[in-house]
Design a protein around this motif. Structure first.
Motif, mmCIF file in Angstrom:
data_model
loop_
_atom_site.group_PDB
_atom_site.id
_atom_site.type_symbol
_atom_site.label_atom_id
_atom_site.label_comp_id
_atom_site.label_asym_id
_atom_site.label_seq_id
_atom_site.Cartn_x
_atom_site.Cartn_y
_atom_site.Cartn_z
ATOM 1 N N UNK A 1 0.878 -1.370 -0.145
ATOM 2 C CA UNK A 1 0.146 -0.090 0.011
ATOM 3 C C UNK A 1 0.809 1.323 0.170
ATOM 4 N N UNK A 2 1.819 1.317 0.842
ATOM 5 C CA UNK A 2 2.709 2.198 0.941
ATOM 6 C C UNK A 2 3.446 2.725 -0.457
ATOM 7 N N UNK A 3 4.193 1.519 -1.067
ATOM 8 C CA UNK A 3 4.644 1.609 -2.287
ATOM 9 C C UNK A 3 3.946 2.215 -3.291
ATOM 10 N N UNK A 4 2.454 1.619 -3.180
ATOM 11 C CA UNK A 4 1.668 2.062 -4.709
ATOM 12 C C UNK A 4 1.392 3.433 -4.200
ATOM 13 N N UNK A 5 1.194 4.081 -3.144
ATOM 14 C CA UNK A 5 0.790 5.263 -2.829
ATOM 15 C C UNK A 5 2.134 6.223 -3.219
ATOM 16 N N UNK A 6 3.404 5.889 -2.907
ATOM 17 C CA UNK A 6 4.358 6.741 -3.323
ATOM 18 C C UNK A 6 4.719 6.792 -4.635
ATOM 19 N N UNK A 7 4.596 5.548 -5.511
ATOM 20 C CA UNK A 7 5.127 5.479 -6.728
ATOM 21 C C UNK A 7 4.354 5.074 -7.719
ATOM 22 N N UNK A 8 2.920 5.103 -7.419
ATOM 23 C CA UNK A 8 2.114 4.676 -8.142
ATOM 24 C C UNK A 8 1.972 3.038 -8.558
ATOM 25 N N UNK A 9 1.348 2.536 -9.187
ATOM 26 C CA UNK A 9 1.358 1.084 -9.547
ATOM 27 C C UNK A 9 2.623 0.041 -9.432
ATOM 28 N N UNK A 10 2.879 -0.475 -8.472
ATOM 29 C CA UNK A 10 3.883 -1.213 -8.594
ATOM 30 C C UNK A 10 3.800 -2.594 -9.226
ATOM 31 N N UNK A 11 4.565 -3.006 -10.171
ATOM 32 C CA UNK A 11 4.397 -3.995 -11.139
ATOM 33 C C UNK A 11 4.315 -5.554 -10.296
ATOM 34 N N UNK A 12 3.664 -6.290 -10.669
ATOM 35 C CA UNK A 12 3.516 -7.357 -10.127
ATOM 36 C C UNK A 12 4.542 -8.309 -9.700
ATOM 37 N N UNK A 13 5.679 -8.069 -10.438
ATOM 38 C CA UNK A 13 6.764 -8.955 -10.301
ATOM 39 C C UNK A 13 7.429 -8.625 -8.931
ATOM 40 N N UNK A 14 7.407 -7.129 -8.845
ATOM 41 C CA UNK A 14 8.042 -6.695 -7.471
ATOM 42 C C UNK A 14 7.290 -7.116 -6.230
ATOM 43 N N UNK A 15 5.793 -6.987 -6.563
ATOM 44 C CA UNK A 15 5.158 -7.376 -5.374
ATOM 45 C C UNK A 15 5.347 -8.915 -5.004
ATOM 46 N N UNK A 16 5.604 -9.977 -6.254
ATOM 47 C CA UNK A 16 5.564 -11.294 -5.727
ATOM 48 C C UNK A 16 6.623 -11.278 -5.072
ATOM 49 N N UNK B 1 14.086 6.328 -2.901
ATOM 50 C CA UNK B 1 13.621 7.512 -3.645
ATOM 51 C C UNK B 1 13.055 7.130 -5.020
ATOM 52 N N UNK B 2 13.467 5.696 -5.536
ATOM 53 C CA UNK B 2 12.693 5.463 -6.567
ATOM 54 C C UNK B 2 12.618 3.959 -6.581
ATOM 55 N N UNK B 3 11.788 3.414 -7.388
ATOM 56 C CA UNK B 3 11.468 1.748 -7.500
ATOM 57 C C UNK B 3 12.800 1.215 -7.754
ATOM 58 N N UNK B 4 13.650 1.873 -8.489
ATOM 59 C CA UNK B 4 15.093 1.201 -8.626
ATOM 60 C C UNK B 4 15.789 0.925 -7.379
ATOM 61 N N UNK B 5 15.584 1.958 -6.163
ATOM 62 C CA UNK B 5 16.262 1.566 -4.913
ATOM 63 C C UNK B 5 15.660 0.273 -4.303
ATOM 64 N N UNK B 6 14.288 0.182 -4.357
ATOM 65 C CA UNK B 6 13.523 -1.240 -4.040
ATOM 66 C C UNK B 6 14.315 -2.244 -4.404
ATOM 67 N N UNK B 7 14.306 -2.228 -5.844
ATOM 68 C CA UNK B 7 14.791 -3.364 -6.738
ATOM 69 C C UNK B 7 16.401 -3.790 -6.077
ATOM 70 N N UNK B 8 17.249 -2.715 -6.039
ATOM 71 C CA UNK B 8 18.400 -2.980 -5.588
ATOM 72 C C UNK B 8 18.308 -3.627 -4.025
ATOM 73 N N UNK B 9 17.555 -3.181 -3.043
ATOM 74 C CA UNK B 9 17.274 -3.594 -1.820
ATOM 75 C C UNK B 9 17.135 -5.113 -1.838
ATOM 76 N N UNK B 10 15.934 -5.343 -2.878
ATOM 77 C CA UNK B 10 15.413 -6.744 -2.798
ATOM 78 C C UNK B 10 16.475 -7.628 -3.282
#
Length: 73
Positions: A25-40, A61-70
């Motif tokens: 919910x937080x990610x969708x609010x902050x970055x818009x619709x987060x793609x389903x592969x990241x949610x998975x 700051x970006x979804x790229x930051x999330x991807x790196x963390x994951x």
């Protein structure tokens, strides 16, 4: 009853479900619709990893930051 393994398992699953719900919910609010592969990827994290993610969400700051963390998990 609260000390039983089954009760503890149910409790942990409930905590994990709520953590995933809050984080997505937080990610969708902050970055818009987060793609389903990241949610998975988020959904398969353990509860301790989800709690760690919760602590760093505001640093992304970006979804790229999330991807790196994951990828580091």
């Amino acid at each position: 009853m609260q000390e039983s393994v089954i009760y503890q398992d149910i409790l942990q699953k409930g905590k994990k479900k709520e953590a995933v719900k809050w984080i997505t919910s937080f990610l969708n609010y902050r970055f818009g619709d987060v793609n389903s592969s990241l949610i998975a990827e988020i959904q398969v994290l353990s509860l301790p990893k989800l709690e760690a993610m919760r602590n760093v969400l505001f640093n992304f700051a970006t979804l790229a930051d999330l991807e790196v963390w994951l990828k580091q998990q």
